[in-house]
Motif scaffolding. Structure first.
Motif, PDB file in Angstrom:
ATOM      1  N   UNK A  10       0.811  -1.290  -0.068  1.00 55.61           N
ATOM      2  CA  UNK A  10      -0.240   0.037   0.111  1.00 55.61           C
ATOM      3  C   UNK A  10       0.929   1.175  -0.015  1.00 55.61           C
ATOM      4  N   UNK A  11       2.075   1.089  -0.030  1.00 53.25           N
ATOM      5  CA  UNK A  11       2.946   2.423  -0.017  1.00 53.25           C
ATOM      6  C   UNK A  11       3.126   3.084  -1.566  1.00 53.25           C
ATOM      7  N   UNK A  13       2.485   1.623  -5.919  1.00 52.48           N
ATOM      8  CA  UNK A  13       2.162   0.784  -7.112  1.00 52.48           C
ATOM      9  C   UNK A  13       3.367  -0.028  -7.488  1.00 52.48           C
ATOM     10  N   UNK A  14       3.354  -1.216  -7.535  1.00 55.99           N
ATOM     11  CA  UNK A  14       4.744  -2.030  -7.815  1.00 55.99           C
ATOM     12  C   UNK A  14       4.365  -3.668  -7.848  1.00 55.99           C
ATOM     13  N   UNK A  15       4.662  -4.508  -8.606  1.00 58.05           N
ATOM     14  CA  UNK A  15       5.442  -3.781 -10.021  1.00 58.05           C
ATOM     15  C   UNK A  15       4.656  -3.212 -11.007  1.00 58.05           C
ATOM     16  N   UNK A  16       5.343  -2.245 -11.425  1.00 57.09           N
ATOM     17  CA  UNK A  16       4.503  -1.358 -12.479  1.00 57.09           C
ATOM     18  C   UNK A  16       5.727  -0.508 -13.119  1.00 57.09           C
ATOM     19  N   UNK A  17       5.361  -0.526 -14.709  1.00 55.35           N
ATOM     20  CA  UNK A  17       6.165   0.263 -15.359  1.00 55.35           C
ATOM     21  C   UNK A  17       6.703   1.695 -14.947  1.00 55.35           C
ATOM     22  N   UNK A  18       5.673   2.307 -14.406  1.00 54.88           N
ATOM     23  CA  UNK A  18       6.045   3.899 -13.827  1.00 54.88           C
ATOM     24  C   UNK A  18       5.382   3.700 -12.362  1.00 54.88           C
ATOM     25  N   UNK A  19       5.870   3.351 -11.429  1.00 51.12           N
ATOM     26  CA  UNK A  19       5.461   3.077 -10.056  1.00 51.12           C
ATOM     27  C   UNK A  19       5.224   4.462  -9.590  1.00 51.12           C
ATOM     28  N   UNK A  20       4.039   4.421  -8.704  1.00 54.55           N
ATOM     29  CA  UNK A  20       3.646   5.883  -7.968  1.00 54.55           C
ATOM     30  C   UNK A  20       3.289   5.508  -6.476  1.00 54.55           C
ATOM     31  N   UNK A  21       3.612   6.450  -5.861  1.00 54.52           N
ATOM     32  CA  UNK A  21       3.529   6.536  -4.324  1.00 54.52           C
ATOM     33  C   UNK A  21       1.978   6.495  -4.101  1.00 54.52           C
ATOM     34  N   UNK A  22       1.426   5.817  -3.106  1.00 53.77           N
ATOM     35  CA  UNK A  22      -0.089   5.781  -2.772  1.00 53.77           C
ATOM     36  C   UNK A  22      -0.263   6.412  -1.288  1.00 53.77           C
ATOM     37  N   UNK A  23      -1.094   7.293  -1.447  1.00 51.02           N
ATOM     38  CA  UNK A  23      -1.660   8.030  -0.049  1.00 51.02           C
ATOM     39  C   UNK A  23      -2.926   7.918  -0.071  1.00 51.02           C
ATOM     40  N   UNK A  24      -3.486   8.672   1.016  1.00 50.85           N
ATOM     41  CA  UNK A  24      -4.999   8.944   1.005  1.00 50.85           C
ATOM     42  C   UNK A  24      -5.361  10.554   0.740  1.00 50.85           C
ATOM     43  N   UNK A  25      -6.677  10.652   0.249  1.00 46.81           N
ATOM     44  CA  UNK A  25      -7.264  12.105   0.313  1.00 46.81           C
ATOM     45  C   UNK A  25      -8.459  11.966   0.960  1.00 46.81           C
ATOM     46  N   UNK A  26      -8.803  13.097   1.705  1.00 45.67           N
ATOM     47  CA  UNK A  26     -10.087  13.113   2.360  1.00 45.67           C
ATOM     48  C   UNK A  26     -10.966  13.557   1.472  1.00 45.67           C
ATOM     49  N   UNK A  27     -12.239  12.905   1.503  1.00 50.66           N
ATOM     50  CA  UNK A  27     -13.180  12.889   0.486  1.00 50.66           C
ATOM     51  C   UNK A  27     -14.049  14.650   0.945  1.00 50.66           C
TER      52      UNK A  27
END
Length: 142
Positions: A10-11, A13-27
């Motif tokens: 959950x930190x 995206x991986x494995x991925x060609x272009x990994x990104x950090x994952x966080x949360x956003x308040x609705x």
């Protein structure tokens, strides 16, 4: 082939060609957080969603880590193989700041505001032989 696993699910995206950090956003208020949180630290709402924070940020502040980290942050480095590394806060799109290692390029002095790209790198091998992968940043290739 050695199995590779993320240091924590959950930190990023991986494995991925272009990994990104994952966080949360308040609705409710739109506040972003890393790592992902169940509650919003800005308004207290319990309605957050997982969101991609991107794979490029800017160096907000930094220092050089010139000593080996202590437990539980041990890598496969030894006193003989340890090399100092950058550590700092990287500001991601949307304003969230992420504490992270970043690669030092010989002859290049890091500077606040420089663009950094997310990379996923081997950190250590666990007792069962799995390669633990972590996120870091490197100077962006413009």
């Amino acid at each position: 082939m050695t199995q590779q696993i993320a240091i924590k699910e959950g930190l990023f995206t991986w494995p991925a060609e272009k990994p990104e950090l994952l966080g949360s956003r308040c609705i409710h208020c739109g506040e972003a957080a890393f790592p992902a949180q169940n509650d919003c630290r800005a308004c207290g709402s319990r309605e957050t969603e997982i969101t991609a924070l991107g794979n490029r940020g800017t160096l907000w502040t930094w220092t050089i880590q010139s000593f080996m980290p202590k437990s539980p942050y041990l890598s496969d480095e030894t006193p003989e193989t340890f090399k100092p590394y950058g550590v700092g806060y990287v500001e991601m799109p949307g304003g969230v700041r992420v504490e992270s290692r970043f690669e030092l390029i010989e002859g290049q002095v890091p500077h606040i505001g420089m663009s950094l790209d997310l990379v996923i790198l081997p950190f250590r091998t666990d007792e069962s032989g799995q390669e633990i992968m972590m996120f870091s940043f490197k100077p962006a290739e413009e």
